[in-house]
Design a protein around this motif. Structure first.
Motif, PDB file in Angstrom:
ATOM      1  N   LEU A 280      -0.205  11.745  -3.831  1.00  0.00           N
ATOM      2  CA  LEU A 280       0.633  11.434  -2.677  1.00  0.00           C
ATOM      3  C   LEU A 280       2.087  11.712  -3.067  1.00  0.00           C
ATOM      4  O   LEU A 280       2.490  11.435  -4.200  1.00  0.00           O
ATOM      5  N   PRO A 281       2.881  12.253  -2.145  1.00  0.00           N
ATOM      6  CA  PRO A 281       4.278  12.547  -2.486  1.00  0.00           C
ATOM      7  C   PRO A 281       5.111  11.276  -2.572  1.00  0.00           C
ATOM      8  O   PRO A 281       4.757  10.239  -2.018  1.00  0.00           O
TER       9      PRO A 281
ATOM     10  N   LEU B 172      -1.963  11.628   5.177  1.00  0.00           N
ATOM     11  CA  LEU B 172      -2.172  12.266   3.875  1.00  0.00           C
ATOM     12  C   LEU B 172      -3.286  11.574   3.091  1.00  0.00           C
ATOM     13  O   LEU B 172      -3.557  11.940   1.955  1.00  0.00           O
ATOM     14  N   VAL B 173      -3.899  10.539   3.717  1.00  0.00           N
ATOM     15  CA  VAL B 173      -4.991   9.813   3.071  1.00  0.00           C
ATOM     16  C   VAL B 173      -6.259   9.954   3.907  1.00  0.00           C
ATOM     17  O   VAL B 173      -6.216  10.189   5.110  1.00  0.00           O
ATOM     18  N   ASP B 174      -7.409   9.793   3.232  1.00  0.00           N
ATOM     19  CA  ASP B 174      -8.697   9.898   3.927  1.00  0.00           C
ATOM     20  C   ASP B 174      -9.120   8.529   4.469  1.00  0.00           C
ATOM     21  O   ASP B 174      -8.358   7.562   4.390  1.00  0.00           O
ATOM     22  N   LYS B 175     -10.336   8.426   4.975  1.00  0.00           N
ATOM     23  CA  LYS B 175     -10.805   7.165   5.577  1.00  0.00           C
ATOM     24  C   LYS B 175     -10.930   6.044   4.551  1.00  0.00           C
ATOM     25  O   LYS B 175     -10.926   4.872   4.906  1.00  0.00           O
TER      26      LYS B 175
ATOM     27  N   LYS C 272      -8.648   5.572   2.354  1.00  0.00           N
ATOM     28  CA  LYS C 272      -7.242   5.338   2.015  1.00  0.00           C
ATOM     29  C   LYS C 272      -6.873   5.900   0.644  1.00  0.00           C
ATOM     30  O   LYS C 272      -6.008   5.374  -0.044  1.00  0.00           O
ATOM     31  N   HIS C 273      -7.545   6.989   0.262  1.00  0.00           N
ATOM     32  CA  HIS C 273      -7.231   7.718  -0.969  1.00  0.00           C
ATOM     33  C   HIS C 273      -6.555   9.031  -0.581  1.00  0.00           C
ATOM     34  O   HIS C 273      -6.729   9.498   0.547  1.00  0.00           O
ATOM     35  N   PRO C 274      -5.806   9.660  -1.499  1.00  0.00           N
ATOM     36  CA  PRO C 274      -5.170  10.941  -1.173  1.00  0.00           C
ATOM     37  C   PRO C 274      -6.195  11.969  -0.680  1.00  0.00           C
ATOM     38  O   PRO C 274      -7.276  12.087  -1.257  1.00  0.00           O
ATOM     39  N   ARG C 275      -5.852  12.677   0.383  1.00  0.00           N
ATOM     40  CA  ARG C 275      -6.722  13.730   0.912  1.00  0.00           C
ATOM     41  C   ARG C 275      -6.664  14.927  -0.022  1.00  0.00           C
ATOM     42  O   ARG C 275      -5.652  15.619  -0.106  1.00  0.00           O
ATOM     43  N   LYS C 276      -7.753  15.190  -0.712  1.00  0.00           N
ATOM     44  CA  LYS C 276      -7.771  16.264  -1.709  1.00  0.00           C
ATOM     45  C   LYS C 276      -7.658  17.648  -1.078  1.00  0.00           C
ATOM     46  O   LYS C 276      -7.318  18.607  -1.764  1.00  0.00           O
ATOM     47  N   ASP C 277      -7.933  17.763   0.227  1.00  0.00           N
ATOM     48  CA  ASP C 277      -7.749  19.062   0.869  1.00  0.00           C
ATOM     49  C   ASP C 277      -6.263  19.385   1.040  1.00  0.00           C
ATOM     50  O   ASP C 277      -5.899  20.525   1.301  1.00  0.00           O
TER      51      ASP C 277
ATOM     52  N   TYR D  87       0.842  -1.189   0.000  1.00  0.00           N
ATOM     53  CA  TYR D  87       0.000   0.000   0.000  1.00  0.00           C
ATOM     54  C   TYR D  87       0.877   1.238   0.000  1.00  0.00           C
ATOM     55  O   TYR D  87       1.901   1.248   0.667  1.00  0.00           O
ATOM     56  N   PRO D  88       0.496   2.272  -0.722  1.00  0.00           N
ATOM     57  CA  PRO D  88      -0.645   2.418  -1.613  1.00  0.00           C
ATOM     58  C   PRO D  88      -0.324   1.911  -3.017  1.00  0.00           C
ATOM     59  O   PRO D  88       0.832   1.832  -3.391  1.00  0.00           O
ATOM     60  N   PRO D  89      -1.359   1.591  -3.807  1.00  0.00           N
ATOM     61  CA  PRO D  89      -1.139   1.061  -5.152  1.00  0.00           C
ATOM     62  C   PRO D  89      -0.881   2.120  -6.214  1.00  0.00           C
ATOM     63  O   PRO D  89      -0.877   1.822  -7.396  1.00  0.00           O
ATOM     64  N   GLY D  90      -0.659   3.366  -5.815  1.00  0.00           N
ATOM     65  CA  GLY D  90      -0.372   4.446  -6.745  1.00  0.00           C
ATOM     66  C   GLY D  90      -0.243   5.755  -5.992  1.00  0.00           C
ATOM     67  O   GLY D  90      -0.302   5.789  -4.763  1.00  0.00           O
TER      68      GLY D  90
END
Length: 196
Positions: A185-186, A170-173, A175-180, A121-124
């Protein structure tokens, strides 16, 4: 870590521990740094695929004579011999070039291919759940391209996609990048100094 000078390029921030770094060409879409008077580091942040088409990004690349980023490793801008020519196999990229219809094309090694998928994780670095007929959901729009003769300086285990920083997610619930924070993801990697 020292913040390197990227004036003229407000889309990129570069940090490193090497002190002898001089800025070279800079513009809105890229920052080039000369490290120790012997290495060239180019950071790029081309327009998003969401807000520009492939031809628009290609036109910027032609002006720069570098590459086409904000694409997946398997997309034309990264893989095509007339673009970055970023090969997934270090062994194949180690051949340094290949002949296509009588013309020689140099290759880069692109280790970002190794970070795709759900084995770890993460896959991208970017998640997009769109309604397009072809949608991979996870993308890697952030590339590390290395000339084969520099591969010995690349610390393979250092290449990572960052999901948290000092107990800050840096991820939301989902497990995706937090757009705020950012829709990407860096990534982090290390290049060791070549000893003579």
């Amino acid at each position: 870590m020292k913040k390197y000078l990227t004036s003229g390029c407000d889309r990129i921030i570069m940090y490193g521990s090497i002190q002898k770094v001089m800025p070279a060409n800079q513009n809105k879409y890229y920052s080039i740094q000369i490290i120790d008077n012997k290495y060239i580091l180019c950071g790029m942040h081309l327009p998003s695929r969401i807000y520009s088409d492939h031809q628009e990004r290609r036109n910027i690349v032609i002006d720069m004579i570098v590459a086409d980023i904000n694409e997946n490793p398997y997309d034309s801008g990264c893989l095509n011999a007339t673009k970055f020519h970023g090969i997934s196999s270090g062994e194949d990229a180690g051949k340094e070039s290949r002949l296509i219809m009588g013309k020689t094309f140099k290759m880069f090694y692109n280790p970002m291919w190794n970070l795709f998928g759900d084995f770890s994780y993460p896959p991208g670095t970017h998640y997009h759940n769109g309604s397009e007929p072809i949608n991979s959901f996870w993308n890697i729009y952030d590339q590390v391209m290395i000339r084969p003769n520099m591969r010995k300086c690349f610390v393979e285990k250092s290449l990572k996609i960052i999901t948290d920083m000092q107990n800050y997610s840096l991820v939301d619930k989902l497990k995706h990048p937090r757009k705020d924070i950012s829709d990407h993801l860096p990534i982090v990697f290390e290049i060791k100094e070549e000893r003579i």
